[in-house]
Motif scaffolding. Structure first.
Motif, mmCIF file in Angstrom:
data_model
loop_
_atom_site.group_PDB
_atom_site.id
_atom_site.type_symbol
_atom_site.label_atom_id
_atom_site.label_comp_id
_atom_site.label_asym_id
_atom_site.label_seq_id
_atom_site.Cartn_x
_atom_site.Cartn_y
_atom_site.Cartn_z
ATOM 1 N N TRP A 190 -8.905 87.657 7.176
ATOM 2 C CA TRP A 190 -7.591 87.003 7.983
ATOM 3 C C TRP A 190 -7.972 86.201 8.999
ATOM 4 C CZ3 TRP A 190 -3.423 88.773 6.144
ATOM 5 C CH2 TRP A 190 -3.282 89.976 5.373
ATOM 6 N N ILE A 191 -9.245 85.988 9.474
ATOM 7 C CA ILE A 191 -9.348 85.068 10.714
ATOM 8 C C ILE A 191 -9.374 83.503 9.909
ATOM 9 C CG2 ILE A 191 -10.869 84.112 12.494
ATOM 10 C CD1 ILE A 191 -11.752 87.115 12.917
ATOM 11 N N ALA A 192 -10.047 83.694 8.786
ATOM 12 C CA ALA A 192 -10.365 82.309 8.063
ATOM 13 C C ALA A 192 -9.000 81.791 7.599
ATOM 14 C CB ALA A 192 -11.382 82.498 7.087
ATOM 15 N N LEU A 193 -8.349 82.768 7.154
ATOM 16 C CA LEU A 193 -7.026 82.262 6.498
ATOM 17 C C LEU A 193 -5.860 81.722 7.550
ATOM 18 C CD1 LEU A 193 -4.971 82.226 4.157
ATOM 19 C CD2 LEU A 193 -4.306 84.658 4.687
ATOM 20 N N HIS A 194 -5.687 82.544 8.459
ATOM 21 C CA HIS A 194 -4.862 82.226 9.607
ATOM 22 C C HIS A 194 -5.324 81.149 10.538
ATOM 23 C CE1 HIS A 194 -1.958 85.711 9.983
ATOM 24 N NE2 HIS A 194 -2.558 85.977 8.703
ATOM 25 N N ALA A 195 -6.557 80.915 10.873
ATOM 26 C CA ALA A 195 -7.189 79.667 11.379
ATOM 27 C C ALA A 195 -7.165 78.505 10.456
ATOM 28 C CB ALA A 195 -8.431 79.816 12.089
ATOM 29 N N GLY A 196 -7.543 78.667 9.279
ATOM 30 C CA GLY A 196 -7.459 77.596 8.257
ATOM 31 C C GLY A 196 -6.049 77.008 8.104
ATOM 32 N N ILE A 197 -4.894 77.987 8.288
ATOM 33 C CA ILE A 197 -3.791 77.265 8.055
ATOM 34 C C ILE A 197 -3.197 76.559 9.442
ATOM 35 C CG2 ILE A 197 -1.242 78.016 8.009
ATOM 36 C CD1 ILE A 197 -1.990 79.966 5.935
ATOM 37 N N ALA A 198 -3.530 77.530 10.415
ATOM 38 C CA ALA A 198 -3.110 76.732 11.997
ATOM 39 C C ALA A 198 -3.860 75.508 12.265
ATOM 40 C CB ALA A 198 -2.961 77.769 13.041
ATOM 41 N N GLY A 199 -5.193 75.272 11.726
ATOM 42 C CA GLY A 199 -5.921 74.133 11.983
ATOM 43 C C GLY A 199 -5.981 73.284 11.017
ATOM 44 N N GLY A 200 -5.328 73.089 10.310
ATOM 45 C CA GLY A 200 -5.451 72.365 9.103
ATOM 46 C C GLY A 200 -6.458 72.089 8.309
ATOM 47 N N GLY A 201 -7.206 73.359 7.753
ATOM 48 C CA GLY A 201 -8.028 73.184 7.042
ATOM 49 C C GLY A 201 -7.661 72.782 5.771
ATOM 50 N N ASP A 202 -8.729 72.312 4.874
ATOM 51 C CA ASP A 202 -8.480 71.730 3.531
ATOM 52 C C ASP A 202 -8.905 72.914 2.494
ATOM 53 O OD1 ASP A 202 -7.419 69.039 4.436
ATOM 54 O OD2 ASP A 202 -9.334 69.172 4.923
ATOM 55 N N VAL A 203 -9.955 73.437 2.867
ATOM 56 C CA VAL A 203 -10.559 74.454 2.054
ATOM 57 C C VAL A 203 -10.560 75.891 2.944
ATOM 58 C CG1 VAL A 203 -12.452 75.220 0.406
ATOM 59 C CG2 VAL A 203 -11.669 72.644 0.675
ATOM 60 N N ILE A 204 -10.354 76.992 2.186
ATOM 61 C CA ILE A 204 -10.540 78.297 2.940
ATOM 62 C C ILE A 204 -11.346 79.284 2.032
ATOM 63 C CG2 ILE A 204 -9.489 80.248 3.909
ATOM 64 C CD1 ILE A 204 -7.030 78.247 4.594
ATOM 65 N N LEU A 205 -12.340 79.744 2.314
ATOM 66 C CA LEU A 205 -13.168 80.736 1.305
ATOM 67 C C LEU A 205 -13.052 81.916 1.982
ATOM 68 C CD1 LEU A 205 -16.264 78.136 0.574
ATOM 69 C CD2 LEU A 205 -13.928 78.316 -0.515
ATOM 70 N N LEU A 206 -12.658 82.894 1.102
ATOM 71 C CA LEU A 206 -12.528 84.270 1.758
ATOM 72 C C LEU A 206 -13.183 85.231 1.028
ATOM 73 C CD1 LEU A 206 -8.262 84.146 1.880
ATOM 74 C CD2 LEU A 206 -9.920 83.819 3.572
ATOM 75 N N PRO A 207 -13.527 86.468 1.578
ATOM 76 C CA PRO A 207 -13.936 87.600 0.592
ATOM 77 C C PRO A 207 -13.085 88.138 -0.418
ATOM 78 C CG PRO A 207 -14.129 88.118 3.106
ATOM 79 C CD PRO A 207 -13.130 86.904 3.018
ATOM 80 N N GLU A 208 -11.824 87.986 -0.443
ATOM 81 C CA GLU A 208 -10.840 88.110 -1.389
ATOM 82 C C GLU A 208 -10.563 87.360 -2.473
ATOM 83 O OE1 GLU A 208 -10.306 87.889 1.846
ATOM 84 O OE2 GLU A 208 -9.758 89.943 2.661
ATOM 85 N N ILE A 209 -10.969 86.177 -2.722
ATOM 86 C CA ILE A 209 -10.621 85.108 -3.581
ATOM 87 C C ILE A 209 -11.951 84.411 -4.279
ATOM 88 C CG2 ILE A 209 -9.372 83.239 -4.310
ATOM 89 C CD1 ILE A 209 -7.383 83.775 -2.303
#
Ligand code: F6P
Length: 395
Positions: A190-209
């Motif tokens: 969740w932290i990576a996903l939300h921060a990635g979206i809010a902070g303009g991330g280009d790649v988000i790597l999650l345990p779930e995907i």
């Protein structure tokens, strides 16, 4: 003499912003209802030999709503944490439970408010099964409890990670480098996903995907083809490597759980090895857990504290307060600890991110224009040689 009107409260597990706001909310509302409050020190440890607590009142909980940490102290080690985990429930010794009961009787407590994450709530559940009057409050920056829309602490952690991304963005763009930010999130991204979206991330790597290095490199090259010579990558500490391994810190295991860390460095190494692109890695670590709570967390935590007192007064024991927008509600603690929350791979936030072109490292069309091996995919760079393309293909 009337029934006991004294409530106990403790904060267990890893700390997070908003714990003091819960304590303050509980104490202020309890005292207005004519209850005394005592706070146990260092999580569950303060309940037993040596029993350690301090009286809490309006004076000593005043002016703490904005303070990070917990004025009561906390621990994710010790006699309670070491024996109980959510996925590996181990019964607490009866003697330990009996000692807690003795403490509660001696202090004439009518209820105990346990503020904690999945492990601490699993302890509270065992207290409840033993017949102790407990109420739970969900805390974790990871936001990994299904029974509540949000745990407090999550929003503050996301704000911290977003701030870090904002800062990394400008230096990445200035130097034309890739930047990797490793954030917390043991089982849930969740932290990576939300921060990635809010902070303009280009790649988000999650345990779930599940993701691949090729997928990550693909996005970097795709951006380069569009004239963007830097890529911001956010990775959750619990995102397994493509071969399905959790990356852990060597020699830093304790009796409770393996310490995660290092997946960001691994991704950085692979990008440099496969693409020869300069890449820097930042591990945000416990910065996410410290400092003042956001306004959202202050409000949520205050509501949780006041509602926990309400549950004690109503003798609704074995319940955990939760946020079901727009209401503050309650659920059985057992439901909360049995149902952990993961990022749904097809959920709204992931879909929105994909719609914007954010990569989850899972897409790398075999023959698409931005495949890492396509010579037309990107301008002539260090990687634009047969040798470099070979590196991308063969890890
Ligand atoms: O569970 C919350 C959490 O922040 C995890 O994301 C992280 O792995 C863990 O705590 C670290 O805990 P500590 O360093 O306090 O043992």
């Amino acid at each position: 003499m009337g029934p006991a009107k004294r409530i106990g409260i403790l904060t267990g597990g890893g700390d997070c912003p908003g714990l003091n706001a819960v304590i303050r909310g509980a104490v202020k509302s309890a005292t207005r209802l004519g209850y005394d409050v005592v706070g146990f020190l260092n999580g569950y440890e303060g309940l037993v030999d040596p029993v350690s607590y301090k009286p809490l009142n309006r004076q000593n909980t005043s002016g703490i709503i904005h303070q990070g940490g917990t004025i009561l102290g906390s621990t994710n080690k010790g006699r309670f944490a070491a024996t109980v985990g959510i996925s590996r429930r181990v019964e607490l010794p009866v003697e330990l439970l009996a000692a807690v009961q003795t403490t509660m009787e001696q202090l004439q407590l009518c209820g105990l408010i346990c503020v904690g994450g999945d492990g601490s709530l699993a302890v509270a559940q065992q207290f409840h099964e033993f017949g102790l009057p407990v109420v739970g409050v969900p805390k974790t920056i990871d936001n990994d409890l299904s029974a509540t829309a949000f745990t407090f602490g999550f929003d503050s952690a996301v704000a911290c990670a977003t701030d870090a991304l904002d800062r990394l963005h400008t230096t990445a763009a200035s130097h034309g480098r890739n930047m990797i930010l490793e954030v917390m999130g043991r089982h849930a991204g969740w932290i990576a996903l939300h921060a990635g979206i809010a902070g303009g991330g280009d790649v988000i790597l999650l345990p779930e995907i599940p993701w691949t290095f090729e997928g990550v490199c693909h996005k970097i090259l795709e951006r380069e083809a569009h004239g963007k010579h830097f890529t911001l990558i956010v990775v959750a500490e619990g995102a397994q490597s493509p071969d399905g391994q959790l990356v852990t810190r060597e020699n830093e295991k304790d009796d409770r759980q393996t310490r995660l860390g290092g997946i960001g460095a691994l991704v950085g190494q692979e990008i440099e090895r496969r693409l020869s692109r300069e890449t820097r890695v930042v591990v945000l670590g416990h910065l996410q857990r410290g400092g003042p709570p956001t306004t959202f967390d202050r409000v949520l935590a205050t509501q949780f504290g006041a509602h926990a007192v309400r549950l004690v007064v109503q003798r609704q024991f074995g319940k955990m307060v939760c946020y079901h927008p727009p209401s503050i509600d309650e659920v059985p603690i057992i439901d909360a600890v049995n149902d952990l929350s993961r990022v749904p791979p097809d959920g709204a936030a992931v879909q929105a991110a994909r719609a914007l072109g954010i990569s989850f490292g899972d897409a790398c069309p075999d023959d698409g224009p931005f495949h890492p091996t396509s010579r037309s995919a990107h301008p002539a760079t260090a990687a634009d040689t047969a040798e470099e393309h070979e590196k991308v293909l063969t890890p």
